[in-house]
Design a protein around this motif. Structure first.
Motif, short mmCIF file in Angstrom:
data_model
loop_
_atom_site.label_atom_id
_atom_site.label_comp_id
_atom_site.label_asym_id
_atom_site.label_seq_id
_atom_site.Cartn_x
_atom_site.Cartn_y
_atom_site.Cartn_z
N SER A 24 1.00 -1.54 0.03
CA SER A 24 0.21 -0.08 -0.02
C SER A 24 0.91 1.23 -0.10
O SER A 24 0.28 2.29 0.01
CB SER A 24 -0.73 -0.10 1.03
OG SER A 24 -2.06 -1.44 1.56
N GLU A 25 2.09 1.57 0.69
CA GLU A 25 2.69 2.61 0.84
C GLU A 25 3.61 2.49 -0.63
O GLU A 25 4.00 3.76 -1.19
CB GLU A 25 3.71 2.51 2.24
CG GLU A 25 5.46 3.49 2.36
CD GLU A 25 4.44 4.44 2.58
OE1 GLU A 25 4.73 5.67 3.20
OE2 GLU A 25 2.82 4.52 3.03
N VAL A 26 3.62 1.58 -1.10
CA VAL A 26 4.37 2.09 -2.60
C VAL A 26 3.47 2.13 -3.33
O VAL A 26 3.34 3.50 -4.28
CB VAL A 26 4.70 0.68 -3.39
CG1 VAL A 26 5.51 0.63 -4.66
CG2 VAL A 26 5.84 -0.35 -2.48
N ALA A 27 2.48 1.86 -3.26
CA ALA A 27 0.92 2.69 -3.90
C ALA A 27 0.72 3.76 -3.75
O ALA A 27 0.78 4.52 -4.94
CB ALA A 27 -0.21 1.76 -4.04
N SER A 28 0.75 4.11 -3.00
CA SER A 28 0.91 5.89 -2.42
C SER A 28 1.65 6.43 -2.74
O SER A 28 2.09 7.65 -3.02
CB SER A 28 0.93 5.67 -0.60
OG SER A 28 0.72 6.74 -0.63
N VAL A 29 2.79 6.15 -2.89
CA VAL A 29 4.16 6.74 -3.54
C VAL A 29 3.75 6.98 -5.46
O VAL A 29 3.79 7.99 -5.41
CB VAL A 29 5.72 5.97 -3.52
CG1 VAL A 29 6.31 6.78 -4.12
CG2 VAL A 29 6.01 5.90 -1.70
N PHE A 30 3.40 5.80 -5.76
CA PHE A 30 3.00 6.10 -7.35
C PHE A 30 1.97 7.22 -7.35
O PHE A 30 1.93 8.51 -8.15
CB PHE A 30 2.78 4.50 -8.28
CG PHE A 30 3.78 3.95 -7.75
CD1 PHE A 30 5.49 4.17 -7.87
CD2 PHE A 30 3.49 2.67 -7.89
CE1 PHE A 30 5.97 3.04 -7.79
CE2 PHE A 30 4.92 1.43 -8.19
CZ PHE A 30 5.67 2.23 -8.25
N LEU A 31 0.88 6.89 -6.37
CA LEU A 31 0.24 8.11 -6.38
C LEU A 31 0.51 8.81 -6.85
O LEU A 31 0.04 10.25 -6.92
CB LEU A 31 -1.33 7.62 -5.79
CG LEU A 31 -2.57 8.99 -6.03
CD1 LEU A 31 -3.30 8.65 -7.07
CD2 LEU A 31 -3.41 8.11 -4.28
N GLN A 32 1.46 9.76 -5.49
CA GLN A 32 1.59 10.93 -5.67
C GLN A 32 2.52 11.67 -6.18
O GLN A 32 2.18 12.67 -6.91
CB GLN A 32 2.32 10.94 -3.43
CG GLN A 32 1.46 11.35 -2.55
CD GLN A 32 2.14 10.75 -1.30
OE1 GLN A 32 2.37 12.07 -0.94
NE2 GLN A 32 2.16 9.78 -0.21
N GLN A 33 3.52 11.05 -7.06
CA GLN A 33 4.24 11.12 -8.18
C GLN A 33 3.08 11.43 -9.26
O GLN A 33 3.85 12.17 -9.98
CB GLN A 33 5.36 9.68 -8.89
CG GLN A 33 6.43 9.77 -7.52
CD GLN A 33 7.47 8.55 -7.48
OE1 GLN A 33 6.77 7.23 -8.08
NE2 GLN A 33 8.53 8.27 -7.26
#
Length: 505
Positions: free
Chosen positions: A281-290
């Motif tokens: 979930s943290e990795v997906a969240s990073v992609f979303l913010q990018q």
């Protein structure tokens, strides 16, 4: 006074100033909409409230935005509704919708719009302007949320220390003068209209000052999409008549109805990932913010590209003041200061590490042009067909009109903010205990062929309930795919997610 580091104080001032700038942009979009003679707020309300229920829900707005090809996340729509939802019912009734779409700075124009109609249908021009207004509002919500999270990650920051840093001498309220002094201390010139915009957005009770609770509420980050919703006490905002500056709205109410839906999406697939649920979930969240950062940046690039006097050669010469054929770090800093931006050394270094191909602290013309060229080919063609004015060296920094200069300054400010937040995200991943970059790569590389493809980025985002358009995923590929071969190797992935600055974010 509170003990904030200079860097943290600067970031807090950036956050406050971004509220001023963002609210002014949203207000201009309201004015553009209300100036159209075919616009009346009731017909626009009905256009979104298709079922005639007398209120606009999250799904109504989602449908309208999809129809008009406006990309955003579910959480951004929820945040926008909370900004104007005075009774905490997660919907907007007509009076709340008025606060969203009608201008605050022109009572005459506001009243004129209210006197129109109702018209039988909404014209295409009105629908376009309404979609642009919502896009501006969502873009502001996105930028503010990223800044909130960036501040929350600072080791020396707390809401109390931030409030105390501005509240000097201490009176337990932030007045216009205190806010203005704080911004000036950090190199930002705020005019009356800037402070008006700030109070419109944050001053809930309309008393022309910010209490600690108002300051705290606005600094609080939104709920993570998959976390359990926090119970928030209901509060009602005073009506707009309490202040000529105040927009009815409460910026910090939590909705749980959409979170459960996202959670059900996430649980609908079988996991075969080497990461834990929390780590993935943290990795997906990073992609979303990018993705969100790139959306805002590309939108700002398109705005300046449409200015008729803007061209790439003149803006390059604006920075290459000594005709060296490249823009060095000191040239960049000097011109940024002239434009009213005071970057830190770390921000400049991060920008050069991103755009300098040879990593030699220089930007050639082609590298520098990427700072201002939108991704869409039609905009690139527009810029390539424009000729330079070739003014004298003395006039280079004043070659563009004030509106164009403001827009290109905004692009540069977003570049610095984007690099700041991107580095903060890298440090956030690196700080997670027992987190493995190699396992993160394997979690995305579903077919285990040693490369991440467009489809695998898209699949990970879909699995976590994140709506991303093809352009959004392309922006991710562009960031990670260094050699532009259409796929991301492990070395390319590692290069992007490894922290580049030794400073603690």
């Amino acid at each position: 006074m509170a003990n904030l580091s200079l860097e943290t104080e600067r970031r807090l001032s950036d956050f406050i100033f971004s509220i001023c700038e963002g609210e002014k942009e949203v207000e201009q979009a309201r004015i553009n909409l209300s100036e159209n003679r075919d616009f009346d707020p009731y017909s626009a309300f009905r256009e979104i409230d298709r079922l005639g229920l007398g209120s606009i829900s999250y799904l109504n707005i989602r449908d309208f935005l999809d129809k008009n090809r406006v990309s955003c996340t579910n959480q951004e729509i929820i945040s926008m509704i909370k900004q104007y939802d005075s009774d905490s019912d997660t919907k907007l009734v007509l009076s709340e919708f008025h606060q969203l779409v009608l201008p605050s700075t022109s009572i005459v124009l506001r009243d004129l719009a209210l006197q129109r109609g109702p018209y039988p249908r909404v014209t295409l021009d009105v629908e376009f302007l309404l979609a642009r207004l919502l896009e501006k509002e969502l873009s502001l919500q996105r930028r503010l949320e990223l800044s909130r999270r960036d501040l929350a990650l600072r080791p020396d920051f707390s809401v109390v220390s931030g409030f105390s840093q501005i509240d000097y001498p201490s009176t337990s309220f932030l007045t216009r003068d205190k806010l203005n002094d704080f911004l000036r201390r950090n190199g930002k010139i705020a005019f009356i209209e800037d402070l008006d915009a700030l109070l419109r957005r944050v001053d809930v009770d309309g008393d022309e000052r910010l209490s600690f609770s108002e300051f705290s509420d606005f600094l609080r980050t939104s709920e993570p999409v998959f976390s359990s919703p926090r119970k928030s006490p209901e509060r009602s905002s005073p009506q707009r008549s309490s202040s000529p500056l105040r927009r009815t709205g409460s910026p910090n109410r939590t909705s749980s109805s959409f979170v459960a839906n996202e959670s059900s999406i996430r649980s609908s697939y079988i996991r075969s990932s080497p990461l834990t649920v929390s780590e993935e979930s943290e990795v997906a969240s990073v992609f979303l913010q990018q993705i969100n950062l790139e959306r805002d940046l590309n939108s700002a690039k398109k705005d300046v590209a449409l200015c008729s006097d803007f061209n790439l050669l003149d803006v390059f010469q604006m920075f290459d003041i000594n005709d060296a054929g490249y823009v060095g770090e000191f040239d960049l800093e000097d011109t940024l200061i002239f434009l009213g931006i005071r970057p830190s050394r770390e921000e400049v270094n991060l920008l050069y590490k991103h755009y300098s191909v040879l990593n030699n602290r220089r930007l050639t013309y082609s590298e520098f042009s990427k700072l201002f060229t939108p991704k869409e080919l039609e905009y690139s063609r527009i810029l390539s067909n424009r000729t330079a004015y070739n003014v004298s060296r003395v006039e280079r920094r004043r070659v563009f009109c004030s509106d164009t200069t403001y827009k290109l300054t905004r692009v540069l400010r977003l570049h610095l903010d984007s690099e700041n937040v991107a580095e903060s995200l890298r440090h956030r991943l690196a700080r997670r205990p027992s987190f493995s970059m190699h396992e993160a790569f394997q979690a995305i590389d579903q077919d285990r062929n040693g490369y991440i493809t467009f489809g695998e980025f898209q699949s990970l985002l879909d699995q976590h309930g994140i709506f991303a358009t093809a352009k959004d995923v392309e922006s991710l590929m562009d960031r990670y795919d260094k050699d532009k071969d259409g796929r991301v190797s492990y070395s390319e992935f590692l290069d992007e997610v490894t922290p580049k600055s030794p400073s603690k974010y």
